[in-house]
Design a protein around this motif. Structure first.
Motif, PDB file in Angstrom:
ATOM      1  N   LYS A  59     -55.658  62.399  34.312  1.00 33.59           N
ATOM      2  CA  LYS A  59     -55.827  61.795  35.638  1.00 33.59           C
ATOM      3  C   LYS A  59     -55.697  60.275  35.536  1.00 33.59           C
ATOM      4  O   LYS A  59     -55.060  59.637  36.383  1.00 33.59           O
ATOM      5  CB  LYS A  59     -57.180  62.189  36.226  1.00 33.59           C
ATOM      6  N   GLU A  60     -56.288  59.698  34.488  1.00 36.57           N
ATOM      7  CA  GLU A  60     -56.200  58.253  34.294  1.00 36.57           C
ATOM      8  C   GLU A  60     -54.739  57.808  34.163  1.00 36.57           C
ATOM      9  O   GLU A  60     -54.317  56.845  34.806  1.00 36.57           O
ATOM     10  CB  GLU A  60     -56.983  57.853  33.038  1.00 36.57           C
ATOM     11  N   TYR A  61     -53.958  58.496  33.354  1.00 35.03           N
ATOM     12  CA  TYR A  61     -52.553  58.139  33.160  1.00 35.03           C
ATOM     13  C   TYR A  61     -51.754  58.373  34.445  1.00 35.03           C
ATOM     14  O   TYR A  61     -50.867  57.582  34.779  1.00 35.03           O
ATOM     15  CB  TYR A  61     -51.948  58.924  32.011  1.00 35.03           C
ATOM     16  N   ASN A  63     -52.848  58.010  37.356  1.00 31.67           N
ATOM     17  CA  ASN A  63     -53.175  56.896  38.244  1.00 31.67           C
ATOM     18  C   ASN A  63     -52.452  55.612  37.842  1.00 31.67           C
ATOM     19  O   ASN A  63     -52.196  54.761  38.697  1.00 31.67           O
ATOM     20  CB  ASN A  63     -54.676  56.678  38.319  1.00 31.67           C
ATOM     21  N   TYR A  64     -52.131  55.451  36.564  1.00 34.32           N
ATOM     22  CA  TYR A  64     -51.299  54.314  36.146  1.00 34.32           C
ATOM     23  C   TYR A  64     -49.882  54.460  36.677  1.00 34.32           C
ATOM     24  O   TYR A  64     -49.179  53.473  36.870  1.00 34.32           O
ATOM     25  CB  TYR A  64     -51.223  54.198  34.617  1.00 34.32           C
TER      26      TYR A  64
END
Length: 168
Positions: A59-61, A63-64
């Motif tokens: 999810k973090e990636y 969002n990038y």
């Protein structure tokens, strides 16, 4: 696999990986010859079980890379085939997928329409992928684009740099 590499120099060739079938009349159709490999490639981009993390694996990636431009070989049916696979994919199927390729010649009105479709998708989806073979890769920017994925062979440094700087 060896078929994705040039026999003379051993270089990987995107145009081979993303080659599409032809109909009886020799016209391209929107289905990859190496469909299984393309699906495996898409699955790899979202795979979170490996030590090496790929652009959409967490999810973090994701969002990038909320809004990305994917440069594919400049053939309409190649881009249509990718659009179909992305829309059917368990992760990418939740993204807004915007195909801005087309048979119409590039001119200001076509680029303006493409830009408006991209912006509309960005408003409606948390994550988007814009698919292009050339359109909006020079002289136009979408401020929300956070990543460019170049999946097309290019011999031109100018084309490469122009496309790379679409991402702000």
């Amino acid at each position: 696999p060896p078929e994705y590499h040039d026999a003379l120099d051993g270089a990987f060739k995107f145009h081979e990986m993303f080659r599409v079938h032809k109909d009886e009349e020799g016209k391209d159709i929107a289905k990859f010859v190496h469909q299984e490999m393309v699906v495996r490639f898409l699955d790899l981009l979202v795979n979170d079980s490996l030590d090496t993390k790929f652009p959409f694996s967490t999810k973090e990636y994701r969002n990038y890379n909320k809004h990305s431009l994917w440069l594919l070989p400049n053939r309409v049916k190649v881009i249509e085939a990718m659009e179909l696979l992305l829309k059917e994919h368990p992760v990418f199927g939740h993204f807004g997928i915007v195909n801005i390729s087309g048979n119409a010649p590039d001119d200001d009105s076509n680029d303006k329409d493409a830009k408006e479709r991209v912006k509309r998708s960005i408003k409606n989806y948390d994550h988007t992928i814009t698919l292009t073979g050339q359109r909006l890769t020079t002289g136009a920017s979408i401020p929300e684009w956070t990543a460019i994925f170049m999946m097309s062979d290019t011999g031109s440094a100018i084309t490469y740099l122009q496309t790379a700087f679409r991402c702000q």
